[in-house]
Design an enzyme around this catalytic site. Structure first.
Site, PDB file in Angstrom:
ATOM      1  CG  ASP A  23       4.281  -4.548  -4.159  1.00  0.00           C
ATOM      2  OD1 ASP A  23       3.518  -4.199  -5.067  1.00  0.00           O
ATOM      3  OD2 ASP A  23       5.347  -3.960  -3.914  1.00  0.00           O
ATOM      4  CE  LYS A  85       4.847  -1.382  -6.214  1.00  0.00           C
ATOM      5  NZ  LYS A  85       6.115  -1.832  -5.680  1.00  0.00           N
ATOM      6  CB  CYS A 118       6.932  -1.618  -1.713  1.00  0.00           C
ATOM      7  SG  CYS A 118       8.080  -2.453  -2.844  1.00  0.00           S
TER       8      CYS A 118
END
Length: 189
Positions: A23, A85, A118
């Site tokens: 990310d 995601k 995450c």
């Protein structure tokens, strides 16, 4: 006994390792501590992965709203697999887990953001699935240093291993007596 049979199982091996970049997206740039430094280290790891032929896996959290992976990383990538995601853990995406299983790699170099969200949830899920997770701490960050530290401590307490960009690179390399050494050494000058 040969020296290869004496290798410690917690040391990275290029035939077992893959690089995971979680990310690192444009929308986070202004909010993440040491963003430029972690970006620099991730780019080094991408170059190392390319030279040593390690698979690279990339995730993007809700790219429709948060944008795609930052340009500095995107332009460094050659062969890689990207997974979009909405869940915090990459492992909650079936396609990610299937791809990881197909790679048949057991060691994950975890990089990206955020340490306490995450990265934390992904690493815990990876550990539960039997993967050895190496936290590349100088290539991981959060919005605050407190959250980065808490995330790293929790993952270490659960069985993840601490590592750094340079340490991981030279574990993978193993020797200066190989064709990749000069190029990889130059990345750290």
């Amino acid at each position: 006994m040969s020296s290869s049979s004496l290798r410690h199982p917690n040391l990275l091996r290029r035939e077992n390792a893959c690089l995971l970049i979680v990310d690192v997206q444009e929308r986070f740039r202004q909010h993440i501590e040491n963003f430029e430094q972690i970006t620099k280290n991730i780019v080094i790891l991408i170059k190392v992965a390319s030279k040593l032929r390690l698979p690279v896996i990339l995730s993007e959290q809700y790219p429709e709203g948060l944008g795609s992976t930052i340009k500095e990383i995107s332009i460094a990538l050659e062969n890689h697999q990207t997974f979009a995601k909405r869940t915090f853990s990459c492992c909650q995406a079936e396609s990610f887990v299937k791809h990881l299983e197909e790679l048949k790699r057991t060691q994950i170099l975890a990089t990206g953001i955020e340490s306490h969200v995450c990265i934390n949830q992904t690493v815990h899920d990876l550990l539960a699935r039997g993967y050895q997770s190496h936290l590349i701490v100088d290539a991981i960050s959060s919005r605050s240093s407190v959250n980065k530290e808490i995330g790293i401590k929790k993952m270490l307490g659960s069985g993840a291993l601490i590592n750094s960009t340079e340490m991981a690179t030279f574990e993978l390399l193993r020797t200066s007596d190989c064709e990749e050494f000069k190029y990889i050494q130059s990345l750290f000058k």
